[in-house]
Design a protein around this motif. Structure first.
Motif, short mmCIF file in Angstrom:
data_model
loop_
_atom_site.label_atom_id
_atom_site.label_comp_id
_atom_site.label_asym_id
_atom_site.label_seq_id
_atom_site.Cartn_x
_atom_site.Cartn_y
_atom_site.Cartn_z
N ALA A 178 0.81 -1.44 -0.04
CA ALA A 178 -0.07 -0.10 0.14
C ALA A 178 0.89 1.16 0.04
O ALA A 178 2.00 1.00 -0.03
CB ALA A 178 -1.02 0.14 1.33
N ASN A 179 0.26 2.48 -0.18
CA ASN A 179 1.00 3.68 -0.11
C ASN A 179 1.93 3.86 -1.26
O ASN A 179 3.03 4.60 -0.95
CB ASN A 179 1.52 3.76 1.26
CG ASN A 179 0.68 3.74 2.56
OD1 ASN A 179 -0.51 3.87 2.38
ND2 ASN A 179 1.19 3.49 3.52
N ASP A 189 -2.67 5.94 1.55
CA ASP A 189 -3.91 5.21 1.96
C ASP A 189 -5.00 5.17 0.63
O ASP A 189 -6.04 5.47 0.83
CB ASP A 189 -4.56 6.32 3.17
CG ASP A 189 -3.99 5.79 4.51
OD1 ASP A 189 -3.29 4.93 4.49
OD2 ASP A 189 -4.49 6.41 5.42
N VAL A 190 -4.36 5.38 -0.44
CA VAL A 190 -5.13 5.51 -1.71
C VAL A 190 -4.68 4.31 -2.73
O VAL A 190 -5.63 3.75 -3.07
CB VAL A 190 -4.94 6.64 -2.48
CG1 VAL A 190 -5.70 6.86 -3.72
CG2 VAL A 190 -5.43 7.72 -1.36
N ILE A 191 -3.50 4.15 -3.19
CA ILE A 191 -3.10 3.21 -3.94
C ILE A 191 -2.51 2.00 -3.37
O ILE A 191 -1.67 2.16 -2.52
CB ILE A 191 -1.93 3.94 -4.83
CG1 ILE A 191 -2.88 5.19 -5.70
CG2 ILE A 191 -1.67 3.02 -6.04
CD1 ILE A 191 -1.98 6.19 -6.43
N GLY A 192 -2.90 0.68 -4.10
CA GLY A 192 -2.29 -0.43 -3.66
C GLY A 192 -1.98 -1.44 -4.78
O GLY A 192 -2.33 -1.30 -5.84
N HIS A 204 -8.68 0.43 5.68
CA HIS A 204 -7.57 0.84 4.67
C HIS A 204 -7.92 0.19 3.49
O HIS A 204 -7.33 -1.05 3.24
CB HIS A 204 -6.10 0.50 5.29
CG HIS A 204 -5.56 1.51 6.33
ND1 HIS A 204 -5.58 0.84 7.63
CD2 HIS A 204 -5.25 2.71 6.54
CE1 HIS A 204 -5.31 1.88 8.64
NE2 HIS A 204 -5.07 2.86 7.92
N ASP A 231 -6.89 0.37 0.45
CA ASP A 231 -5.71 0.35 -0.60
C ASP A 231 -5.22 -1.19 -0.37
O ASP A 231 -4.99 -1.84 -1.12
CB ASP A 231 -4.68 1.15 -0.51
CG ASP A 231 -4.26 1.59 0.86
OD1 ASP A 231 -4.69 1.17 1.83
OD2 ASP A 231 -3.26 2.38 0.97
N GLY A 236 -6.57 1.99 -7.23
CA GLY A 236 -7.02 3.26 -6.57
C GLY A 236 -8.21 3.04 -5.86
O GLY A 236 -8.97 2.33 -6.35
N THR A 237 -8.19 3.56 -4.50
CA THR A 237 -9.40 3.31 -3.83
C THR A 237 -9.82 4.51 -2.96
O THR A 237 -9.08 5.50 -2.90
CB THR A 237 -9.18 2.22 -2.76
OG1 THR A 237 -8.08 2.80 -1.83
CG2 THR A 237 -8.55 1.04 -3.44
N TYR A 287 -13.18 1.09 -5.41
CA TYR A 287 -11.75 0.84 -6.20
C TYR A 287 -11.88 1.03 -7.85
O TYR A 287 -13.03 0.80 -8.25
CB TYR A 287 -11.05 -0.60 -5.74
CG TYR A 287 -11.93 -1.77 -6.75
CD1 TYR A 287 -11.00 -2.15 -7.83
CD2 TYR A 287 -13.23 -2.29 -6.46
CE1 TYR A 287 -11.61 -3.10 -8.57
CE2 TYR A 287 -13.54 -3.21 -7.34
CZ TYR A 287 -12.86 -3.68 -8.37
OH TYR A 287 -13.19 -4.56 -9.36
#
Length: 355
Positions: A15-16, A22-25, A145, A147, A159-160, A204
């Motif tokens: 993640a991150n 906290d958005v992209i995983g 979380h 992501d 992306g989430t 997502y």
């Protein structure tokens, strides 16, 4: 049929990614595996919740995993899903054999992976037929979380975002797992049906990923507790730092999805001012690694970032994987930190079940 079995595989996640705090995983090709057998030929079970857990720790983590189904995170999450559908325990007799190669507490989403495995397990043994979109809601009642859990559940590069909860849902942003356990652990309300998640609390979007790009995970032999990693972050950011990250986060999905990859664009798009500058203090040698390695100084390298809250380092590259890993490992060694490393690819399928 009195016996059935299936195998559930859930990928770990990073993640991150770069500026995507906290958005992209990113789901990666290191999988938690549950080998599940249900023997309904027996009229009853002597085991708590009709469930037996065995564990094969391939990660060689020092942390202990409970084999008590009332304590183990995977089975507790599965029980939450089951009890939302008026099933109080596992079918007679359920055996869950966990095979885990994912290091715990290293920034590879081990807890999020366990939560995803838990909701998938509950869905399968309860024969609930829930879609993955609905299962994401259940994941987000336990792990806030998106992501991590969206990457492990759906796979690939994602992306989430979370929707704002309605006022009536704010009081139960997360489900205390004690609510779904038998008394005394669960208190007086364990006979009641736990609250189901609201519909569509998380969303997502899966991005493209250039086929040439692989991920080198360098995994130091120490743990950064999530609480420590959160506590070093500031409560406020300057406008300049926020804009810096927004600019790069807008470019990163396109940069990593374009073939052939542009090393300079990816390297610049992976820069961050929201969490890495503060968490570097928790990871000896990281500052020097980030400052000394770039596409000009290391052929094949595209960019480096923390995986999750660390201490794992994720290096994206198209070539010279061993050389890149050895440079980072040797830098950690100069700080008396040993590492292992794995060459991984995006796990595009996400969590899967095979009968």
């Amino acid at each position: 049929m009195t016996a059935s079995s299936f195998v559930l595989k859930t990928p770990c996640s990073s993640a991150n990614i770069g500026p995507g705090f906290d958005v992209i995983g990113l789901a990666l090709s290191l999988h938690l595996e549950l080998q599940v057998t249900i023997d309904s030929s027996k009229p009853s079970s002597q085991h708590p919740l009709n469930c037996v857990i065995t564990y094969d720790d391939q990660s060689k983590s020092t942390e202990k995993i409970s084999l008590d189904p009332e304590v183990n995170l995977i089975t507790r999450v599965a029980l939450y899903v089951l009890r939302c559908h008026e099933q109080r325990c596992f079918p007679v007799e359920t055996h869950v054999h966990i095979v885990n190669p994912i290091p715990l507490g290293r920034g590879l989403g081990s807890s999020g992976t366990a939560v995803v495995a838990g909701v998938m397990l509950g869905n399968e043994v309860g024969r609930l037929g829930l879609s993955k979109d609905r299962l994401l809601d259940y994941c987000l009642m336990i792990e806030r979380h998106p992501d991590n859990v969206a990457a492990s559940l759906f796979g690939g590069f994602v992306g989430t975002y979370l929707n704002d909860l309605r006022p009536e849902d704010v009081a139960r942003k997360e489900i205390p797992l004690s609510e779904v356990l038998p008394a005394p652990a669960g208190g007086v309300d364990t006979g009641k049906r736990p609250p189901e998640p609201p519909l569509g609390i998380g969303h997502y979007r899966k991005f493209q990923w250039a086929k040439e790009i692989k991920a080198i995970a360098i995994i130091p032999d120490f743990v950064v507790p999530t609480a420590n990693a959160r506590n070093v972050l500031p409560t406020e950011y300057t406008r300049a730092d926020v804009v810096f990250n927004l600019q790069r986060a807008a470019l990163l999905p396109a940069a990593l999805g374009t073939s052939p990859p542009d090393p300079d664009m990816i390297y610049l798009a992976m820069q961050d001012k929201v969490h890495q500058p503060y968490r570097q203090t928790l990871i000896p040698g990281l500052t020097e690694i980030l400052q000394s390695m770039n596409p000009s100084t290391q052929p094949g390298l595209l960019g480096i970032c923390l995986s999750g809250a660390g201490p794992t380092i994720l290096a994206l590259a198209t070539d010279n994987f061993t050389e890149i890993a050895d440079r980072i490992v040797s830098r950690f060694a100069s700080s008396n930190i040993t590492c292992q490393w794995r060459l991984l690819e995006p796990a595009q399928a996400g969590a899967t079940v095979q009968y």
